[in-house]
Scaffold this motif. Structure first.
Motif, mmCIF file in Angstrom:
data_model
loop_
_atom_site.group_PDB
_atom_site.id
_atom_site.type_symbol
_atom_site.label_atom_id
_atom_site.label_comp_id
_atom_site.label_asym_id
_atom_site.label_seq_id
_atom_site.Cartn_x
_atom_site.Cartn_y
_atom_site.Cartn_z
ATOM 1 N N PHE A 191 0.941 -1.349 -0.042
ATOM 2 C CA PHE A 191 -0.104 0.156 0.148
ATOM 3 C C PHE A 191 0.933 1.263 0.005
ATOM 4 O O PHE A 191 1.877 1.309 0.740
ATOM 5 N N SER A 192 0.389 2.321 -0.728
ATOM 6 C CA SER A 192 1.287 3.873 -0.830
ATOM 7 C C SER A 192 1.225 4.368 0.462
ATOM 8 O O SER A 192 2.204 5.107 0.898
ATOM 9 N N ALA A 193 0.349 4.180 1.467
ATOM 10 C CA ALA A 193 0.197 4.726 2.564
ATOM 11 C C ALA A 193 -0.254 3.763 3.742
ATOM 12 O O ALA A 193 -1.067 2.888 3.248
ATOM 13 N N GLN A 194 -0.451 4.243 5.031
ATOM 14 C CA GLN A 194 -1.251 3.343 6.055
ATOM 15 C C GLN A 194 -2.627 3.469 5.734
ATOM 16 O O GLN A 194 -3.242 4.402 5.183
ATOM 17 N N ARG A 201 1.448 13.990 -2.988
ATOM 18 C CA ARG A 201 1.910 14.372 -4.286
ATOM 19 C C ARG A 201 3.809 14.447 -4.248
ATOM 20 O O ARG A 201 4.023 14.789 -3.298
ATOM 21 N N GLY A 202 4.218 13.938 -5.393
ATOM 22 C CA GLY A 202 5.720 14.127 -5.381
ATOM 23 C C GLY A 202 6.335 14.876 -6.605
ATOM 24 O O GLY A 202 5.409 15.967 -6.785
ATOM 25 N N PRO A 203 7.512 15.117 -6.828
ATOM 26 C CA PRO A 203 7.851 16.120 -7.628
ATOM 27 C C PRO A 203 7.445 15.584 -9.157
ATOM 28 O O PRO A 203 7.264 14.495 -9.380
ATOM 29 N N TYR A 204 7.657 16.524 -10.314
ATOM 30 C CA TYR A 204 7.603 16.149 -11.496
ATOM 31 C C TYR A 204 6.118 15.509 -11.843
ATOM 32 O O TYR A 204 5.922 14.825 -12.904
ATOM 33 N N GLY A 205 4.971 15.888 -11.300
ATOM 34 C CA GLY A 205 3.959 15.501 -11.575
ATOM 35 C C GLY A 205 3.288 13.894 -11.229
ATOM 36 O O GLY A 205 2.281 13.234 -11.680
ATOM 37 N N SER A 207 2.907 11.101 -7.980
ATOM 38 C CA SER A 207 2.882 10.830 -6.507
ATOM 39 C C SER A 207 4.258 10.447 -5.744
ATOM 40 O O SER A 207 5.113 9.974 -6.566
ATOM 41 N N ALA A 208 4.363 10.838 -4.626
ATOM 42 C CA ALA A 208 5.405 10.551 -3.920
ATOM 43 C C ALA A 208 5.732 9.182 -4.013
ATOM 44 O O ALA A 208 7.055 8.514 -4.049
ATOM 45 N N PHE A 209 5.019 8.323 -3.828
ATOM 46 C CA PHE A 209 5.081 6.767 -3.913
ATOM 47 C C PHE A 209 5.614 6.527 -5.229
ATOM 48 O O PHE A 209 6.554 5.483 -5.348
ATOM 49 N N ALA A 210 4.909 6.668 -5.976
ATOM 50 C CA ALA A 210 5.529 6.266 -7.608
ATOM 51 C C ALA A 210 6.831 6.664 -7.948
ATOM 52 O O ALA A 210 7.418 5.870 -8.444
ATOM 53 N N ARG A 238 10.982 9.333 4.106
ATOM 54 C CA ARG A 238 11.724 10.619 3.989
ATOM 55 C C ARG A 238 11.471 11.837 3.365
ATOM 56 O O ARG A 238 11.587 13.115 3.685
ATOM 57 N N ALA A 239 10.936 11.412 1.967
ATOM 58 C CA ALA A 239 10.419 12.451 1.111
ATOM 59 C C ALA A 239 9.109 13.483 1.731
ATOM 60 O O ALA A 239 9.209 14.464 1.422
ATOM 61 N N THR A 240 8.511 12.609 2.631
ATOM 62 C CA THR A 240 7.291 13.549 2.968
ATOM 63 C C THR A 240 7.401 13.777 4.724
ATOM 64 O O THR A 240 6.492 14.035 5.179
ATOM 65 N N ALA A 241 8.574 13.683 5.169
ATOM 66 C CA ALA A 241 8.902 14.151 6.542
ATOM 67 C C ALA A 241 8.004 13.394 7.518
ATOM 68 O O ALA A 241 7.611 13.774 8.548
ATOM 69 N N GLY A 242 7.854 11.782 7.081
ATOM 70 C CA GLY A 242 7.178 11.169 7.961
ATOM 71 C C GLY A 242 5.788 11.013 8.045
ATOM 72 O O GLY A 242 5.104 10.302 8.614
ATOM 73 N N SER A 243 5.066 11.914 7.298
ATOM 74 C CA SER A 243 3.684 11.870 7.213
ATOM 75 C C SER A 243 2.954 10.837 6.310
ATOM 76 O O SER A 243 1.870 10.692 6.418
ATOM 77 N N GLN A 244 3.719 10.345 5.516
ATOM 78 C CA GLN A 244 3.201 9.262 4.628
ATOM 79 C C GLN A 244 4.091 8.058 4.755
ATOM 80 O O GLN A 244 5.334 8.155 4.401
ATOM 81 N N GLN A 245 3.488 6.875 5.109
ATOM 82 C CA GLN A 245 4.524 5.699 5.463
ATOM 83 C C GLN A 245 3.641 4.322 4.612
ATOM 84 O O GLN A 245 2.648 4.097 5.087
#
Length: 487
Positions: A191-194, A201-205, A207-210, A238-245
């Protein structure tokens, strides 16, 4: 370098090494078969649009393809309906019968209801609790499709932790996100998150997980599947400072498949040939060291028309009649009606020879403030005098679809007849409609144009973008994005 002969041998052995690496993939192609089904659902018919899933699916499909995976369906499967889900899973199940790794990646909406997890097709529109099972795609039933030999490793990756798109419908118990669930034998479930949380969202359009997942798969070493997914999870944290695990659930795995770039196979040891080749005759026939330059875009456009199909209503045949033709795409430069400055537009020239029908389609952004439309499509029909329908009486609208057989999604707008054989379709300038129309125009591969003939028979003109159309749409939309529309 001591001479031409040594150079020839070096090129030859380098070519052999490349071929071996390609055949090997991440091992032997005969012994290690990897199949992936990659799905990204962005443009929903009855739910808010999502920016990332289609782009994420294409990113993962490209990454997995480079790692030796065969893509079920030949590419990322974008914007699947419920029927499309079933068709894609049926093809995937047939491909993995003898696979060593079977991987499913899904990006889109994920919901839970009554302790079960569901993925959301783009045509889903549940109005009440009783609709959930019929409208959505249950995760457990997808996992059952992976049942097979202990030697196969199954991986299901779900980037589906997003808000509930049907919250306003008040369906009791239908909640955002996925819940922890049991995992079948020989299966990894990521799962991408709990549970009950929402991804970021992550960089370059993407998601942070993708983003993290693609980087983990493309790592320079050959880690096992569990380690690879764990690396992606750490990167997301790390990329989300712990808000998404992310969450990883696993049953014991058979097999020992690793992921990562293909291992370079050493060139075979070959005794150096001491005899010289005859004069003017090379000792081997190497391929060129680099491929020839690609043809100019204008030449490619001229050589590669896309497919156009006209479907005519026929009272004698419920299936109607099909007439194949072609469409040629290009970027046009036209004069702005307001400023007089050159502006880009999309042009399609369509030819249906067996019906003696030619159609010209121009799509432009509207910069006339007196016209309440974001974009305008101009359609001109040129027909033979003996055209069977008598003429074109009306064009009810324009629809976009993922493939030739799919059901189209209408663009919000209004079509009017300008003159005989000439029609204008103005697209809605309401913010929500404008965003949805742009997503559909840019993201879907086929365009449906319904027609009503003078004799009241109906028809549909379907045109594909193909590689040339995709490039034209991308270039023109990018140009539009750089310039500010008229307010």
């Amino acid at each position: 370098m001591r001479g031409v002969g040594r150079r020839v041998r070096q090129l030859f052995f380098a070519g052999v090494a490349v071929v071996i690496a390609l055949l090997a993939g991440v091992g032997s192609a005969q012994a290690n078969k990897r199949v992936a089904l990659v799905i990204g659902n962005s443009i929903h018919e009855h739910a808010p649009l999502l920016d990332e899933p289609a782009a994420d699916a294409k990113l993962l499909a490209e990454t997995l393809s480079r790692l030796g995976f065969t893509l079920s369906g030949g590419a990322a499967q974008i914007d699947l309906t419920r029927q499309g889900f079933d068709r894609a899973l049926a093809e995937f199940k047939g491909r993995i019968a003898d696979a060593d790794v079977a991987l499913i990646y899904y990006a889109g909406y994920g919901l839970n209801f009554g302790g079960k997890n569901y993925l959301v097709p783009v045509d889903a529109a549940p109005a009440k609790a009783a609709d959930v099972e019929a409208e959505l795609r249950e995760l457990a039933s997808m996992l059952r499709e992976l049942e097979g030999p202990d030697s196969r490793q199954n991986v299901v990756i779900l980037d589906a932790l997003r808000s509930n798109p049907f919250a306003a419908r008040g369906i009791a118990g239908l909640s955002a996100g996925l819940v922890a669930t049991s995992v079948p034998a020989n299966t990894l479930l990521s799962f991408s998150a709990q549970p009950a949380s929402v991804g970021q969202r992550g960089p370059y359009g993407h998601s942070a997980f993708a983003t993290a997942l693609a980087e983990a798969f493309a790592s320079t070493d050959r880690a096992g599947l569990i380690e690879t997914l764990n690396r992606a999870g750490i990167a997301v944290k790390r990329a989300t400072a712990g808000s998404q695990q992310p969450l990883l659930l696993a049953a014991p795995l058979g097999g020992s498949e690793a992921v990562g770039p293909p291992r370079a196979s050493p060139a075979p040891v070959v005794a150096e040939q001491t005899s010289k080749a005859p004069a003017n005759q090379p000792s081997a026939g190497p391929a060129p060291a680099s491929p020839p330059p690609s043809a100019p875009a204008t030449a490619l456009d001229a050589r590669t028309p896309g497919l156009a199909v006209l479907y005519d209503e026929d009272p004698a045949d419920p299936k109607g009649k099909r007439y194949d033709g072609s469409v040629t795409w290009r970027m046009d430069t036209i004069k702005s009606p307001r400023s007089g400055q050159p502006v880009p537009a999309i042009r399609a020239e369509i030819d249906i020879p067996d019906r003696k029908l030619k159609v010209s389609l121009q799509l432009r952004r509207n910069d006339d403030p007196t016209l309440p439309a974001s974009h305008v499509a101009d359609l001109t029909f040129v027909r033979a005098a003996d055209f069977a329908g008598g003429g074109i009486n009306s064009v009810p609208g324009i629809l976009m679809k993922t493939n030739e057989q799919a059901r189209g999604t209408p663009l919000a707008g209004l079509a009017v007849k300008v003159t005989e054989g000439s029609f204008l379709v103005g697209f809605s300038n309401v913010d929500a409609d404008r965003a949805r129309n742009s997503e559909l125009l840019a993201g879907r591969e086929w365009i449906d144009i319904p027609l009503v003939y003078t004799n009241q028979r109906r028809a549909i003109l379907a045109i594909s973008k193909g590689p040339t159309g995709d490039r034209v749409f991308a270039d023109v939309f990018a140009a539009w994005d750089k310039s500010q529309p008229v307010q």
